[in-house]
Each structure stands twice: as structure tokens, then as C-alpha cells.
Design an enzyme around this catalytic site. Structure first.
Site, PDB file in Angstrom:
ATOM      1  N   GLY A  63      -0.139  -0.086  -5.043  1.00 21.47           N
ATOM      2  CA  GLY A  63      -1.460  -0.708  -4.877  1.00 21.47           C
ATOM      3  C   GLY A  63      -2.443  -0.116  -5.847  1.00 21.47           C
ATOM      4  O   GLY A  63      -2.513   1.103  -6.005  1.00 21.47           O
ATOM      5  N   ASN A  68       0.081   1.444   5.783  1.00 22.45           N
ATOM      6  CA  ASN A  68       0.821   0.516   4.925  1.00 22.45           C
ATOM      7  C   ASN A  68       1.551  -0.470   5.817  1.00 22.45           C
ATOM      8  O   ASN A  68       2.256  -0.067   6.724  1.00 22.45           O
ATOM      9  CB  ASN A  68       1.823   1.304   4.064  1.00 22.45           C
ATOM     10  CG  ASN A  68       2.785   0.412   3.282  1.00 22.45           C
ATOM     11  OD1 ASN A  68       3.919   0.788   3.035  1.00 22.45           O
ATOM     12  ND2 ASN A  68       2.345  -0.749   2.879  1.00 22.45           N
ATOM     13  N   GLY A  69       1.383  -1.765   5.537  1.00 20.85           N
ATOM     14  CA  GLY A  69       2.023  -2.803   6.363  1.00 20.85           C
ATOM     15  C   GLY A  69       0.973  -3.743   6.886  1.00 20.85           C
ATOM     16  O   GLY A  69      -0.222  -3.493   6.743  1.00 20.85           O
ATOM     17  N   TYR A 114      12.359  -4.853  -5.655  1.00 20.16           N
ATOM     18  CA  TYR A 114      11.201  -4.864  -6.550  1.00 20.16           C
ATOM     19  C   TYR A 114      10.184  -3.774  -6.270  1.00 20.16           C
ATOM     20  O   TYR A 114       9.660  -3.160  -7.199  1.00 20.16           O
ATOM     21  CB  TYR A 114      10.485  -6.213  -6.429  1.00 20.16           C
ATOM     22  CG  TYR A 114       9.132  -6.244  -7.109  1.00 20.16           C
ATOM     23  CD1 TYR A 114       9.043  -6.410  -8.490  1.00 20.16           C
ATOM     24  CD2 TYR A 114       7.961  -6.108  -6.373  1.00 20.16           C
ATOM     25  CE1 TYR A 114       7.796  -6.428  -9.112  1.00 20.16           C
ATOM     26  CE2 TYR A 114       6.714  -6.130  -6.999  1.00 20.16           C
ATOM     27  CZ  TYR A 114       6.646  -6.289  -8.362  1.00 20.16           C
ATOM     28  OH  TYR A 114       5.428  -6.310  -8.984  1.00 20.16           O
ATOM     29  N   CYS A 166       0.866  -1.165   0.000  1.00 22.04           N
ATOM     30  CA  CYS A 166       0.000   0.000   0.000  1.00 22.04           C
ATOM     31  C   CYS A 166       0.908   1.221   0.000  1.00 22.04           C
ATOM     32  O   CYS A 166       2.106   1.113   0.255  1.00 22.04           O
ATOM     33  CB  CYS A 166      -0.852   0.078   1.267  1.00 22.04           C
ATOM     34  SG  CYS A 166      -2.058  -1.256   1.421  1.00 22.04           S
TER      35      CYS A 166
HETATM   36  P1  AMP Z   1       5.840 -15.615 -10.576  1.00 22.93           P
HETATM   37  O1  AMP Z   1       5.234 -15.932 -11.884  1.00 22.93           O
HETATM   38  O2  AMP Z   1       4.860 -15.861  -9.458  1.00 22.93           O
HETATM   39  O3  AMP Z   1       7.156 -16.314 -10.346  1.00 22.93           O
HETATM   40  O4  AMP Z   1       6.097 -14.056 -10.546  1.00 22.93           O
HETATM   41  C1  AMP Z   1       7.367 -13.499 -10.686  1.00 22.93           C
HETATM   42  C2  AMP Z   1       7.251 -12.078 -11.162  1.00 22.93           C
HETATM   43  O5  AMP Z   1       6.416 -11.345 -10.285  1.00 22.93           O
HETATM   44  C3  AMP Z   1       8.610 -11.382 -11.211  1.00 22.93           C
HETATM   45  O6  AMP Z   1       8.766 -10.898 -12.510  1.00 22.93           O
HETATM   46  C4  AMP Z   1       8.511 -10.237 -10.229  1.00 22.93           C
HETATM   47  O7  AMP Z   1       8.919  -9.036 -10.832  1.00 22.93           O
HETATM   48  C5  AMP Z   1       7.055 -10.151  -9.864  1.00 22.93           C
HETATM   49  N1  AMP Z   1       6.861 -10.101  -8.410  1.00 22.93           N
HETATM   50  C6  AMP Z   1       7.611 -10.603  -7.451  1.00 22.93           C
HETATM   51  N2  AMP Z   1       7.074 -10.383  -6.220  1.00 22.93           N
HETATM   52  C7  AMP Z   1       5.939  -9.726  -6.448  1.00 22.93           C
HETATM   53  C8  AMP Z   1       4.926  -9.215  -5.609  1.00 22.93           C
HETATM   54  N3  AMP Z   1       4.957  -9.378  -4.295  1.00 22.93           N
HETATM   55  N4  AMP Z   1       3.911  -8.579  -6.210  1.00 22.93           N
HETATM   56  C9  AMP Z   1       3.847  -8.430  -7.524  1.00 22.93           C
HETATM   57  N5  AMP Z   1       4.768  -8.906  -8.367  1.00 22.93           N
HETATM   58  C10 AMP Z   1       5.793  -9.548  -7.845  1.00 22.93           C
END
Ligand code: AMP
Length: 488
Positions: A28, A102-103, A245, A2
């Protein structure tokens, strides 16, 4: 996941909160809300969707006053409904109150059960409402003391802003897990700005003053600004995934440019896991800075081998499984002209379930890539986050049950390597360290740095998603404890 914004001392508080939220939209996309006050009454508007969908200029005009708070939400606790949108606002015996948070709180369920057994009626399933009830029940007289008393009872991660008719209070949990920064908009009278990330300051032309310290509470009212420390000092545990990220690359978090940190991660990855290849490509957008670092250190040319459509949201952020599956195709398209016949290194920031990587590798091979080597700028994600990053349950995290080689086979890459945690922390620290010679590192976007009133804090990070070392235990509620007993 968030973002929060607070404004104090500007006749167009609602407009500034709106712009501040725009710059936090990546944190978000499910709902957005703003509460403002003109000193007499508090007005709230919330809706589902992106900031620009929820607020029109007419809507903003109906939010008068010189102080306000705002929130963008992705549901990590509580479902995706309007009633869970924030800010949460109430009228109670002591006046009006709004809170945006947030959290995630780790003892929210337990507290909620206790409050309900004493007669509290909850309107939503979001853990933020627990804080509101605790404030309402406090025996203290002043709002800031009531909030401090409430926060002393909650555990977990919070960076929050709260609003009464004439006061903005910002607070950060004692471990400082989620970021929160203070800015100032210079004018005839200064406007104080509090935001999850400094990207908000840039958009509204504010100066980045400093981070709030872990456990710090900033009280901003008609009498000026006061910094309080209601909680005993504890070692900082800033979420290091913000650098990998989550935060925007043009933000500065705890004095470290997120962009510089990501580039440093890419350089470290190239040193730790080199590979012979013709080109290195990012998984856009989040993988771009790390790929620049990888290319810089390895000497392998950088190419845009994947093009991202910006007209779909982040696929992962969409909670419905069925939508996530076709999301990758909607979002990313390979550039055959760059890839045909090439040995390609692909840099991404993380592998969660592994589905994205698998689809990307297939797309690249279909587009003619001869070899596909995956390099990930963080360690394998093995543990869920209880502090506000949306991660699936442990069983859905591919790295919790598969070795790196098994993941490599699943995603069908020619090789797969992850950055180690030690190198990751080193890289983030190096990105924020003063250069040789002792001068302070320049802040991102040329932010002028004002003295840090709270003093320096330790360089501690939360990395539970990779290490399983949780700095705050999860507290099961009475009901959850009973269910576990039944299970056993
Ligand atoms: P996955 O297909 O579940 O392995 O998603 C990996 C991708 O999701 C990577 O390209 C990351 O950039 C992205 N990612 C990693 N953690 C998150 C997160 N918590 N929320 C949204 N995207 C994420």
C-alpha cells in the site's frame, strides 16, 4: 491491500516499525502511519504517501517508547484521505488505544449503522474504526478481552495489530485470509515483531518464528507473550492471490516461499499451455519468477523484453482512472534488440481489466515481435474480492463478461492461456511440500524455523476471485438492503 507491523520490547520501536513498513511498501502506497508508546502515553503520526515521505528522522524521534505499531495503506474500504489513514488511535474511558488493520470486514456497514443508531460518532469511513468503537463499548475489563469481544462481532478478513500504553495484541481472523507472522529480534532481551510478511523481519534482522494461526490472538505485554484462541476453529482460507501477485517474492507465507511458489506456477503454466516460441519474457516485476519457471520447464530462452522504470508506482494502485491509462507507457518499455523478428511468450500474473495486456501486446509488436503469446499464471479474474485485495467491480473485470478467446481478441495476442485453479493450488502446495525423503522444506532466506506453537492448520485457500466461492458472505447494511428493495 495494506501492511501492518508491530514491535514489542525495543528502545527504538518507532525506527523498527518504520523499517518494517518499508519492507511492506508494496502492500500500500497511499498512506503510512506509526503509533508508539513508552508505557505511559501513546503517540501517533500519520501522513499521505510513501513511508519515506511520511517520516523524517525528526518525526521518528518524536515517537518514543519500546512498543509500537505501523500501517501502510491502499484504500479498499473508505476513500483515500488522511482521516482514513491508520493506525486509528483514540483515548477513551479505559485509556489509549491504536489499531492497524489489513483486510476488509464484510459486515462493517451493518455494524456501523447499528453503532451510529446508538450514538457512536465516526471520524472516518474506514472499516477499522468499527472495531475501535466495538472495543470501546465492550463490557470486559481487560483490553485483550475487549478486543476479543469486538472481533467476535465482526466478519470478514483481518490481520491486525493493536496497541495500548503497555500492550501489543496481534490477531488474525478465524479463516486466516490475510497473512500475519511472528518474528523475534534476539538481544539482551528479545524483541517481538509481528508483520504482514516476513520481508519485514529480514530488513530488521529478526528471525521468522512462525505464522499466527487463523483465529489466533497474541497478547504481548509486561508479563510476556500469551497465545489465545478466542474463536472456534474453522478451516483456513488463506488468500492464494498473495502467492500469485501480492506478497513480495522474498517473503515466506504460511511456510511457502512466495518466490518458489511463483516459479512453480510458471512451470505448471508451461506444462499446461506450451507454445512454440523463440523467447519467453516476463511482465516485470511481478511476472519474473513465473517466467523463470516457464523458461525452465519449456526450454525456451528467458529474455528481458520489457524494462520497467522503478520510479513510478504500480499503475493499478493509483485509483484515478485517468492516471492508470498512461501508466503502462510510463512504466514499461520494450527492448527492440531482444524482440525484433521473434516469436515471444509473455508471462504475467493476472489479467484484471485487460488494459495492461492490450498495451503490452501492442508495444511488443511495435518493437518488432513477430508473434505474441500471452500466458497468465492464474485463472481469469471473474469475481471482486471482498476481503482486502483491490479489484474493480464485476462489470469492469474483463473475464466476467468475456470468454478467453474474446479476451485474446481484445488484447490482440496470437494466443492467450490461463493457468487452471487446480494446477495453481497444486503448484503452491508443491512449492511448500517437503522434498522426497521427508525433510522439511528449507525456508526462504534461510529462516530458522522454531516450533509452531499453534500446530498445523489445514491447507485451505480463498480463491473467490477466480471461482466465485466466497468463504464469508457479504452482509448488506439496513440502508443497503432498503436500496436493493427499492431497486427491485
Ligand atoms: P489490467 O490492466 O487491469 O488487466 O491489470 C493487470 C495488471 O495488474 C497485471 O499485470 C497484474 O500484475 C496487475 N494486478 C493484478 N491485480 C492487481 C491488484 N489487485 N492490484 C494491483 N495490480 C494488480
Amino acid at each position: 491491500m495494506c501492511g501492518v507491523v508491530g514491535i514489542y520490547g525495543h528502545p527504538e520501536a518507532a525506527n523498527l516499525v518504520y523499517l518494517g513498513l518499508h519492507a511492506l511498501q508494496h502492500r500500500g502506497q497511499e498512506s503510512a502511519g506509526i503509533a508508539t508508546s513508552d508505557g505511559r502515553q501513546l503517540v501517533l503520526h500519520r501522513g499521505m504517501g510513501h513511508v519515506h515521505d511520511v517520516f523524517s528522522s525528526e518525526q521518528l524521534a518524536r515517537l518514543p517508547g519500546h512498543l509500537g505499531i505501523g500501517h501502510v495503506r491502499y484504500s479498499t474500504a473508505g476513500g483515500s484521505f488522511l482521516k482514513n489513514a491508520q493506525p486509528v488511535a483514540v483515548d477513551y474511558a479505559r485509556g489509549s488505544l491504536a489499531i492497524a488493520h489489513n483486510g476488509n470486514l464484510t459486515n462493517a456497514e451493518d455494524l456501523r449503522e447499528q453503532l451510529e443508531s446508538r450514538g457512536s460518532i465516526f471520524q472516518s469511513s474506514s472499516d477499522t474504526e468499527v472495531i475501535v468503537h466495538l472495543v470501546a463499548m465492550s463490557s470486559q475489563r481487560q483490553h485483550e478481552d475487549r478486543l476479543a469481544e469486538a472481533l467476535a462481532q465482526v466478519q470478514g478478513a483481518y490481520s491486525l495489530v493493536s496497541l495500548t500504553n503497555d500492550m501489543l495484541v496481534a490477531a488474525r481472523d478465524p479463516l486466516g485470509i490475510r497473512p500475519l507472522a511472528l518474528g523475534v529480534l534476539r538481544g539482551e532481551t528479545d524483541t517481538w515483531v509481528v508483520a504482514s510478511e516476513s520481508s519485514s523481519f529480514d530488513l530488521i534482522g529478526a528471525e521468522h518464528v512462525r505464522e499466527l494461526d487463523p483465529g489466533e490472538m497474541l497478547v504481548i505485554g509486561p508479563g510476556g507473550m500469551e497465545s489465545r484462541r478466542p474463536f472456534a476453529p474453522r478451516p483456513r482460507h488463506l488468500c492464494i492471490f498473495e502467492y500469485v501477485y501480492f506478497a513480495r517474492p522474498d517473503s515466506t507465507v504460511a511456510g511457502v516461499s512466495v518466490y518458489a511458489a511463483r516459479k512453480a506456477l510458471g512451470r505448471a503454466l508451461a506444462e499446461e499451455h506450451p507454445v512454440e516460441a523463440d523467447l519467453v519474457i516476463p511482465v516485470p516485476d511481478s511476472g519474473v519468477p513465473a517466467t523463470i519457471g516457464y523458461a525452465e520447464r519449456s526450454g525456451i530462452p528467458f529474455e528481458m523484453g520489457l524494462v520497467r522504470s522503478h520510479y513510478v508506482g504500480r499503475t493499478f494502485i493509483e485509483p484515478q482512472q485517468s492516471i492508470r491509462h498512461f501508466g503502462v507507457r510510463l512504466k514499461l518499455n520494450p527492448v527492440a534488440a531482444a524482440l525484433a523478428g521473434k516469436r515471444v511468450v509473455v508471462v504475467d500474473d493476472s489479467i484484471v481489466r485487460g488494459t495492461t495486456s492490450r498495451k503490452i501486446v501492442k508495444m511488443l509488436r511495435d518493437a518488432g515481435a513477430k508473434e505474441v503469446h500471452l500466458r497468465i499464471s492464474s485463472p481469469p479474474t471473474q469475481w471482486p474480492c471482498y476481503y482486502g485485495i483491490d479489484t474493480p467491480t464485476r462489470s469492469e473485470l474483463i473475464a466476467s463478461s468475456h470468454t478467453v478467446e474474446q479476451i485474446n481478441q481484445y488484447v490482440t495476442s496470437d494466443s492467450l492461456r490461463f493457468l487452471t485453479l487446480e494446477r495453481l493450488i497444486e503448484a503452491v502446495e508443491a512449492a511448500g511440500a517437503p522434498p522426497a525423503g521427508g525433510e522439511a522444506a528449507p525456508r526462504a532466506n534461510g529462516h530458522r524455523t522454531l516450533p509452531i506453537a499453534g500446530g498445523p492448520v489445514g491447507r485451505g485457500y480463498c480463491h473467490a476471485c477466480w471461482s466465485g466461492e466466497y468463504p464469508i458472505p457479504f452482509v448488506p447494511s439496513h440502508r443497503q438492503r432498503q436500496l436493493r428493495l427499492l431497486d427491485a
